[in-house]
Write an enzyme that holds these catalytic residues in place. Structure first.
Site, short mmCIF file in Angstrom:
data_model
loop_
_atom_site.label_atom_id
_atom_site.label_comp_id
_atom_site.label_asym_id
_atom_site.label_seq_id
_atom_site.Cartn_x
_atom_site.Cartn_y
_atom_site.Cartn_z
CG MET A 29 12.92 24.55 20.54
SD MET A 29 12.15 23.32 21.79
CE MET A 29 12.48 23.94 23.31
CG HIS A 55 5.13 18.03 26.37
ND1 HIS A 55 5.78 19.18 26.56
CD2 HIS A 55 5.36 18.47 28.03
CE1 HIS A 55 5.95 19.75 27.53
NE2 HIS A 55 5.11 20.07 28.46
CB THR A 62 17.74 12.09 20.45
OG1 THR A 62 16.85 12.62 20.72
CG2 THR A 62 18.94 12.61 20.35
C1 GRF Z 1 12.43 15.71 23.20
O1 GRF Z 1 12.61 16.22 25.09
C2 GRF Z 1 11.17 16.32 22.95
O2 GRF Z 1 10.06 15.54 24.29
C3 GRF Z 1 11.30 17.90 23.54
O3 GRF Z 1 12.21 18.11 22.41
C4 GRF Z 1 13.67 16.95 22.62
C5 GRF Z 1 13.43 17.23 21.45
O4 GRF Z 1 14.67 15.92 20.87
N1 GRF Z 1 10.11 18.52 22.27
P1 GRF Z 1 15.56 15.79 20.89
O5 GRF Z 1 16.14 17.36 19.48
O6 GRF Z 1 14.75 14.71 19.30
O7 GRF Z 1 17.08 14.75 20.63
#
Ligand code: GRF
Length: 204
Positions: A93, A112, A17
């Protein structure tokens, strides 16, 4: 002579997102850069579908069975191919090795979902919530060799309401992320960030 736009790459592992927020802001010309490439270490990351729909080159680089550095070398090869000026971690990740971090020193940012240095790690929202904090938030920072320890570019607070659930807290937080990450990218590409030790000064 017209200055050429900076090339950015977004690394993801999941839903994307934040990636979508970047795509949208580029599309509406709020963010003036070229999203050159999207790379995921997960084949089923929905973010890859988002990249495809937006017509952005995308790659799945599997980390399984590879040494960390070997995996990163494959990514670097792509980043070099696309002459990337800034690497954005948006829900990526994997912990990066010093090899990668040094190569992209001060050209590598992460979002983060907590107010660092509190609640570093993989579940910023969940950890903030479980701890019983009254205020959560987000941090966009440069990546250094530690986990979520690099110089901070932007932080936003997300006060926790009595009526919140983890889901409502997270939903509001994600919405804030979608503003903050493009905002940090904009500051970077416009050359507005000055790093002095641990501090990141915003020039304007
Ligand atoms: C987000 O909350 C970001 O802060 C964390 O992982 C999540 C990723 O969400 N590092 P998306 O894949 O961008 O929806």
């Amino acid at each position: 002579m017209k200055k050429s736009k900076k090339n950015i790459a977004v690394l993801i592992s999941g839903t994307g997102t934040n990636l979508q927020a970047i795509i949208n802001q580029i599309r509406t010309n709020k963010l003036k850069c070229n999203l050159a490439v999207v790379i995921s270490n997960k084949q089923d990351a929905y973010g890859l579908v988002r990249a495809k729909k937006a017509g952005i080159p995308f790659y799945f680089i599997d980390h399984r069975g590879l040494e960390r550095k070997e995996h990163e070398k494959k990514i670097v090869k792509i980043l070099e191919k696309y002459k990337v000026d800034l690497v954005v971690l948006a829900g990526y990740m994997r912990i990066l090795t010093p090899y990668f971090v040094r190569k992209y020193k001060y050209k590598l940012i992460n979002i983060h979902p907590a107010l660092l240095p509190s609640f570093a790690g993989t579940d910023g929202y969940g950890d903030t919530w479980k701890y019983g904090s009254k205020v959560g938030g987000l941090t966009v920072h440069f990546v250094d060799e530690g986990v979520d320890t690099g110089p901070i570019i932007i932080q936003k607070t997300n006060p926790i309401k009595e009526t919140d659930t983890l889901e409502s807290f997270k939903k509001r937080g994600l919405k804030m992320e979608h503003q903050a990450l493009p905002e940090a990218i904009k500051l970077f590409i416009e050359g507005e960030l000055k790093i002095i030790g641990r501090k990141v000064k915003i020039k304007k």
